[in-house]
Design a protein around this motif. Structure first.
Motif: not given
Length: 346
Positions: A263-281
């Motif tokens: 399990f590797n990091t595919i994106y760093d959301f630092s500075g984007r203001g996101c509190s939750n990221v989930v796969y949708f469709k």
């Protein structure tokens, strides 16, 4: 005789003049109208974001700030304003303004200067800057659920995690939103985010030194699905078609892998203001940014597909989806209580 007639004529003229009405012509005073109305794009901006000011001319006197960053996250904010021919007042500041051709210059009394260019026939308005979101249904969760992490969804069944004060342990509860009753529960290693794909339940944990797990049903043994610890995971989600598993950390890192991977990091959301990221469709993800939801694609880089409006009188805390249903755990400021909202992205 001539003298007599002249005197008579003079008397008649005097009488006629005495009977005339005095006529006063009044002209209405129309003060100079502001020329600042319309849509303006900020130039000479130190930020990489694109910023628009929309001075509305609909009687509401609201200045709308429309902003979009380099990957497409959109925000909107409105403040009251007052404008005259040469001055505009908003956000407790009085500005002098000057319009030359299609360029607007705002000068504050001290040293602040802003410059804009007019946007002719913009393809957007404050009303359609954000996409619509609607509430399908809402209900109050049972007592002691005040901020559950992302949860698994199986039709009317939700797999919710919380700390049980009575026994000082963490549990996942199987809750039926139709009957509004607990149907089952199981002790887990820590506060757990869950995701459901029949018959499996996937688990990630907010604390450190835990693998990602899955179980075949609520009471089956936990099986590791990561080859190393995935620490401080705020939520877990799964692409049902590819088998890719995603874990989003409290440190704003989105990690990905298949069962047995590191399990590797595919994106760093630092500075984007996101509190939750989930796969949708359809290779798209959802995230919370304050009280707004955004839909996006991640393929090496990040691209926002749509940003959705907020729901009046609600503050958003967490987001859960199974690719079909979308739930937002939110606080109702009017009724002073937490609620779970089932929403639709329009």
């Amino acid at each position: 005789m001539i003298i007599k007639n002249a005197v008579l004529l003079s008397c008649i003229l005097m009488l006629l003049n005495a009977c005339k009405k005095e006529v006063t012509i009044k002209e209405e005073y129309n003060p100079p109208q502001p020329e600042i109305y319309g849509t303006w794009r900020m130039i000479a901006n130190n930020s990489t974001d694109t910023v628009y000011y929309v001075f509305t001319n609909d009687g509401a006197n609201i200045l709308q700030y429309l902003q979009v960053d380099t990957v497409g996250f959109r925000t909107i904010r409105g403040v009251a304003y007052w404008a005259s021919k040469n001055q505009v007042y908003y956000s407790n500041t009085l500005w002098n303004y000057k319009i030359t051709s299609d360029t607007l210059s705002l000068s504050e009394i001290t040293t602040i200067n802003l410059k804009f260019v007019r946007v002719k026939n913009p393809g957007f308005t404050p009303e359609n800057w954000l996409s619509d979101i609607s509430v399908i249904s809402k209900f109050t969760l049972p007592k002691n659920f005040t901020d559950p992490p992302t949860f698994g969804i199986d039709g009317p069944i939700l797999y919710l995690s919380r700390y049980n004060d009575n026994v000082s342990k963490y549990y996942v509860y199987k809750y039926n939103i139709v009957s509004k009753k607990y149907e089952d529960s199981i002790e887990v290693l820590g506060l757990a985010s869950t995701y459901f794909i029949s018959p499996n339940i996937y688990y990630s944990y907010g604390s450190n030194n835990f693998y990602l797990h899955k179980s075949n049903g609520l009471h089956s043994a936990l099986t590791p699905i990561s080859s190393a610890f995935v620490n401080s995971s705020k939520n877990i989600s799964v692409n049902k078609l590819t088998g890719d598993i995603y874990a989003y950390s409290y440190w704003n890192e989105l990690k990905s892998g298949k069962e047995g991977d590191f399990f590797n990091t595919i994106y760093d959301f630092s500075g984007r203001g996101c509190s939750n990221v989930v796969y949708f469709k359809d290779d798209e993800f959802l995230c919370l940014r304050g009280n707004n939801i955004s839909r996006m694609k991640i393929n090496g880089s990040l691209k926002v597909v749509a940003s959705y409006d907020f729901i009046v009188n609600y503050g958003f805390y967490s987001l859960s989806t199974n690719g079909d249903d979308i739930y937002v755990f939110a606080y109702n400021y009017v009724e002073n209580k937490f609620e779970l909202l089932k929403v639709k992205l329009n």
